[in-house]
Design a protein around this motif. Structure first.
Motif, PDB file in Angstrom:
ATOM      1  N   SER A 140       0.786  -1.219  -0.012  1.00  0.00           N
ATOM      2  CA  SER A 140      -0.025  -0.072  -0.062  1.00  0.00           C
ATOM      3  C   SER A 140       0.961   1.206  -0.176  1.00  0.00           C
ATOM      4  O   SER A 140       1.890   1.186   0.816  1.00  0.00           O
ATOM      5  N   SER A 169      -2.520   0.221  -4.355  1.00  0.00           N
ATOM      6  CA  SER A 169      -2.442  -1.096  -3.401  1.00  0.00           C
ATOM      7  C   SER A 169      -2.600  -2.285  -4.439  1.00  0.00           C
ATOM      8  O   SER A 169      -3.081  -2.273  -5.423  1.00  0.00           O
ATOM      9  N   THR A 188       3.796  -0.929   3.786  1.00  0.00           N
ATOM     10  CA  THR A 188       3.069   0.021   3.716  1.00  0.00           C
ATOM     11  C   THR A 188       4.028   1.090   3.744  1.00  0.00           C
ATOM     12  O   THR A 188       5.130   1.407   4.475  1.00  0.00           O
TER      13      THR A 188
END
Length: 86
Positions: A7, A17, A77
């Motif tokens: 993401s 993502s 992330t």
């Protein structure tokens, strides 16, 4: 083939993502490549490209600055103040 769940998020929206086999990003300590099974880590992003290689071999690139990168359990992330697809 083992994949990463990735993401890329900017301050106000999700930029991208999906699944990737490799993520390459620039941190304040240098460029880092992340593959499946990578050790958990947290790093400060330096301004620059984030490159994701998708399972089909295609690539997605984003520009990111002022944020951090987190890796844990094959999940990457990237949170940045500024981020956009190139």
């Amino acid at each position: 083939m083992a994949v990463l769940s990735v993401s890329v998020v900017s301050a106000d929206h999700e930029v991208w993502s999906g699944e990737a086999t490799m993520v390459v990003a620039r941190t304040v300590e240098g460029e880092i490549g992340i593959l499946s099974g990578h050790e958990p880590m947290l790093a400060i992003l330096a301004a620059g490209e984030v490159r994701m290689t998708l399972p089909d071999g295609s690539k997605v690139q984003a520009e990111a600055a002022d944020g951090f990168l987190s890796v844990d359990n094959n999940t990457v992330t990237i949170v940045a103040r500024k981020a956009e697809l190139v």
